[in-house]
Motif scaffolding. Sequence first.
Motif, PDB file in Angstrom:
ATOM      1  N   TYR A 123       0.850  -1.197   0.000  1.00  0.00           N
ATOM      2  CA  TYR A 123       0.000   0.000   0.000  1.00  0.00           C
ATOM      3  C   TYR A 123       0.883   1.243   0.000  1.00  0.00           C
ATOM      4  O   TYR A 123       1.733   1.415   0.879  1.00  0.00           O
ATOM      5  CB  TYR A 123      -0.907  -0.032   1.228  1.00  0.00           C
ATOM      6  CG  TYR A 123      -1.695   1.226   1.486  1.00  0.00           C
ATOM      7  CD1 TYR A 123      -2.358   1.897   0.455  1.00  0.00           C
ATOM      8  CD2 TYR A 123      -1.778   1.751   2.775  1.00  0.00           C
ATOM      9  CE1 TYR A 123      -3.077   3.060   0.706  1.00  0.00           C
ATOM     10  CE2 TYR A 123      -2.499   2.906   3.039  1.00  0.00           C
ATOM     11  CZ  TYR A 123      -3.147   3.553   2.000  1.00  0.00           C
ATOM     12  OH  TYR A 123      -3.849   4.704   2.247  1.00  0.00           O
ATOM     13  N   ILE A 124       0.689   2.107  -0.998  1.00  0.00           N
ATOM     14  CA  ILE A 124       1.523   3.307  -1.134  1.00  0.00           C
ATOM     15  C   ILE A 124       0.635   4.549  -1.078  1.00  0.00           C
ATOM     16  O   ILE A 124      -0.243   4.736  -1.925  1.00  0.00           O
ATOM     17  CB  ILE A 124       2.299   3.297  -2.460  1.00  0.00           C
ATOM     18  CG1 ILE A 124       2.997   1.948  -2.663  1.00  0.00           C
ATOM     19  CG2 ILE A 124       3.321   4.434  -2.485  1.00  0.00           C
ATOM     20  CD1 ILE A 124       3.538   1.752  -4.055  1.00  0.00           C
ATOM     21  N   GLU A 125       0.870   5.374  -0.062  1.00  0.00           N
ATOM     22  CA  GLU A 125       0.085   6.597   0.157  1.00  0.00           C
ATOM     23  C   GLU A 125       0.965   7.601   0.888  1.00  0.00           C
ATOM     24  O   GLU A 125       1.538   7.289   1.938  1.00  0.00           O
ATOM     25  CB  GLU A 125      -1.163   6.269   0.980  1.00  0.00           C
ATOM     26  CG  GLU A 125      -1.914   7.453   1.546  1.00  0.00           C
ATOM     27  CD  GLU A 125      -2.463   8.383   0.496  1.00  0.00           C
ATOM     28  OE1 GLU A 125      -1.990   9.538   0.429  1.00  0.00           O
ATOM     29  OE2 GLU A 125      -3.347   7.954  -0.262  1.00  0.00           O
ATOM     30  N   ASP A 126       1.095   8.809   0.352  1.00  0.00           N
ATOM     31  CA  ASP A 126       2.001   9.792   0.955  1.00  0.00           C
ATOM     32  C   ASP A 126       1.387  10.549   2.131  1.00  0.00           C
ATOM     33  O   ASP A 126       2.104  11.098   2.959  1.00  0.00           O
ATOM     34  CB  ASP A 126       2.497  10.784  -0.099  1.00  0.00           C
ATOM     35  CG  ASP A 126       1.373  11.618  -0.678  1.00  0.00           C
ATOM     36  OD1 ASP A 126       0.398  11.031  -1.178  1.00  0.00           O
ATOM     37  OD2 ASP A 126       1.457  12.862  -0.630  1.00  0.00           O
ATOM     38  N   ARG A 133      -2.828   7.087   5.329  1.00  0.00           N
ATOM     39  CA  ARG A 133      -2.094   5.821   5.309  1.00  0.00           C
ATOM     40  C   ARG A 133      -2.320   5.029   6.592  1.00  0.00           C
ATOM     41  O   ARG A 133      -2.535   3.815   6.557  1.00  0.00           O
ATOM     42  CB  ARG A 133      -0.601   6.088   5.103  1.00  0.00           C
ATOM     43  CG  ARG A 133       0.223   4.806   4.896  1.00  0.00           C
ATOM     44  CD  ARG A 133       1.658   5.096   4.456  1.00  0.00           C
ATOM     45  NE  ARG A 133       2.428   5.796   5.473  1.00  0.00           N
ATOM     46  CZ  ARG A 133       2.798   7.074   5.400  1.00  0.00           C
ATOM     47  NH1 ARG A 133       2.465   7.798   4.350  1.00  0.00           N
ATOM     48  NH2 ARG A 133       3.516   7.625   6.365  1.00  0.00           N
ATOM     49  N   THR A 184      -4.332   1.516   6.520  1.00  0.00           N
ATOM     50  CA  THR A 184      -3.516   0.366   6.931  1.00  0.00           C
ATOM     51  C   THR A 184      -4.234  -0.452   8.006  1.00  0.00           C
ATOM     52  O   THR A 184      -4.223  -1.687   7.980  1.00  0.00           O
ATOM     53  CB  THR A 184      -2.145   0.836   7.460  1.00  0.00           C
ATOM     54  OG1 THR A 184      -1.446   1.523   6.416  1.00  0.00           O
ATOM     55  CG2 THR A 184      -1.304  -0.351   7.913  1.00  0.00           C
ATOM     56  N   ALA A 204       3.002  -0.836   4.236  1.00  0.00           N
ATOM     57  CA  ALA A 204       2.511   0.502   3.919  1.00  0.00           C
ATOM     58  C   ALA A 204       3.685   1.463   3.811  1.00  0.00           C
ATOM     59  O   ALA A 204       4.464   1.611   4.762  1.00  0.00           O
ATOM     60  CB  ALA A 204       1.534   0.977   4.995  1.00  0.00           C
ATOM     61  N   GLU A 228       5.270   5.394   1.947  1.00  0.00           N
ATOM     62  CA  GLU A 228       4.817   6.724   1.562  1.00  0.00           C
ATOM     63  C   GLU A 228       5.252   7.146   0.164  1.00  0.00           C
ATOM     64  O   GLU A 228       4.823   8.193  -0.313  1.00  0.00           O
ATOM     65  CB  GLU A 228       5.295   7.763   2.573  1.00  0.00           C
ATOM     66  CG  GLU A 228       6.800   7.947   2.642  1.00  0.00           C
ATOM     67  CD  GLU A 228       7.186   9.053   3.617  1.00  0.00           C
ATOM     68  OE1 GLU A 228       6.298   9.843   3.988  1.00  0.00           O
ATOM     69  OE2 GLU A 228       8.362   9.105   4.008  1.00  0.00           O
ATOM     70  N   CYS A 235      -2.176   1.725  -4.784  1.00  0.00           N
ATOM     71  CA  CYS A 235      -1.262   2.845  -4.973  1.00  0.00           C
ATOM     72  C   CYS A 235      -2.015   4.138  -5.279  1.00  0.00           C
ATOM     73  O   CYS A 235      -2.875   4.165  -6.161  1.00  0.00           O
ATOM     74  CB  CYS A 235      -0.301   2.506  -6.119  1.00  0.00           C
ATOM     75  SG  CYS A 235       0.951   3.744  -6.417  1.00  0.00           S
ATOM     76  N   ASP A 236      -1.685   5.187  -4.547  1.00  0.00           N
ATOM     77  CA  ASP A 236      -2.235   6.503  -4.847  1.00  0.00           C
ATOM     78  C   ASP A 236      -1.629   6.982  -6.164  1.00  0.00           C
ATOM     79  O   ASP A 236      -0.437   6.794  -6.411  1.00  0.00           O
ATOM     80  CB  ASP A 236      -1.879   7.468  -3.716  1.00  0.00           C
ATOM     81  CG  ASP A 236      -2.604   8.800  -3.825  1.00  0.00           C
ATOM     82  OD1 ASP A 236      -3.377   8.977  -4.786  1.00  0.00           O
ATOM     83  OD2 ASP A 236      -2.385   9.653  -2.956  1.00  0.00           O
TER      84      ASP A 236
END
Length: 236
Positions: free
Chosen positions: A22-25, A30, A34, A46, A48, A67-68
């Motif tokens: 999981y990719i989220e800045d 996040r 998560t 998870a 960033e 993914c964002d």
Amino acid sequence: MSYHVENDFSLQTTLKSLHILYIEDDASIRATITKVLHYFSDAILALESAEEAIKAYEDFHPDIIICDINLPGMSGIDFVKWVRQFDEKSQIFLLTAYTDKEYLLEAVKLSLVDYLTKPIDFTMLEKTLKNAARKVIQHKTLNVQFISGAIYCYQQRSVTYHNTIHSLTAKEVKLLDHLISNQSRMTSKEELQKSLWDEDMGSESAFKSLVNKLRSKIGKESIENISGVGYRILLA
């Protein structure tokens, strides 16, 4: 009605053992997502940024990627393009605040499962995760028995041999999956090395050590080797 309940239970069981990247800045988002993802799977990574994900990708070996699109540095779209250069089986869906259909058309071409718009609807998230799990089941042989009698469980990344469960490393999983995918033919050492180390072919000793460690877990006779020709996995 019972069929749907059993099917739903099967998907939940499968999801529990799948690896989700999981990719989220946004740190707050996040953390929240998560926590939700841990309800579905025991293996969540998870991060960033896409750059962090690239560094962790090989060791984590994700089945599902969330993914964002709008990430700092490398965008979500560019990260998915990087993944698809060598991984066609991971199930990917994007999180986006965008609703422009033309913008998302490029994402659709990258073999995504789906995309979700923010703020995330958790019912839709669950539906999308189960859809991804269904496709993983379709693409992966979840249990394989070798000529030695050892049984490989893809979901657990483990092999049961002589009543002992052996965990597999990411490299061992990659090697085993490649051999199983090409079980009908001999696979050259060069092809296997390239699949394991990409452009960096890895040392001769590292490759031999990997093969020997895998043989010790699945039975020496399960991997046939003809000198100068290659390797082949032997199934029961």
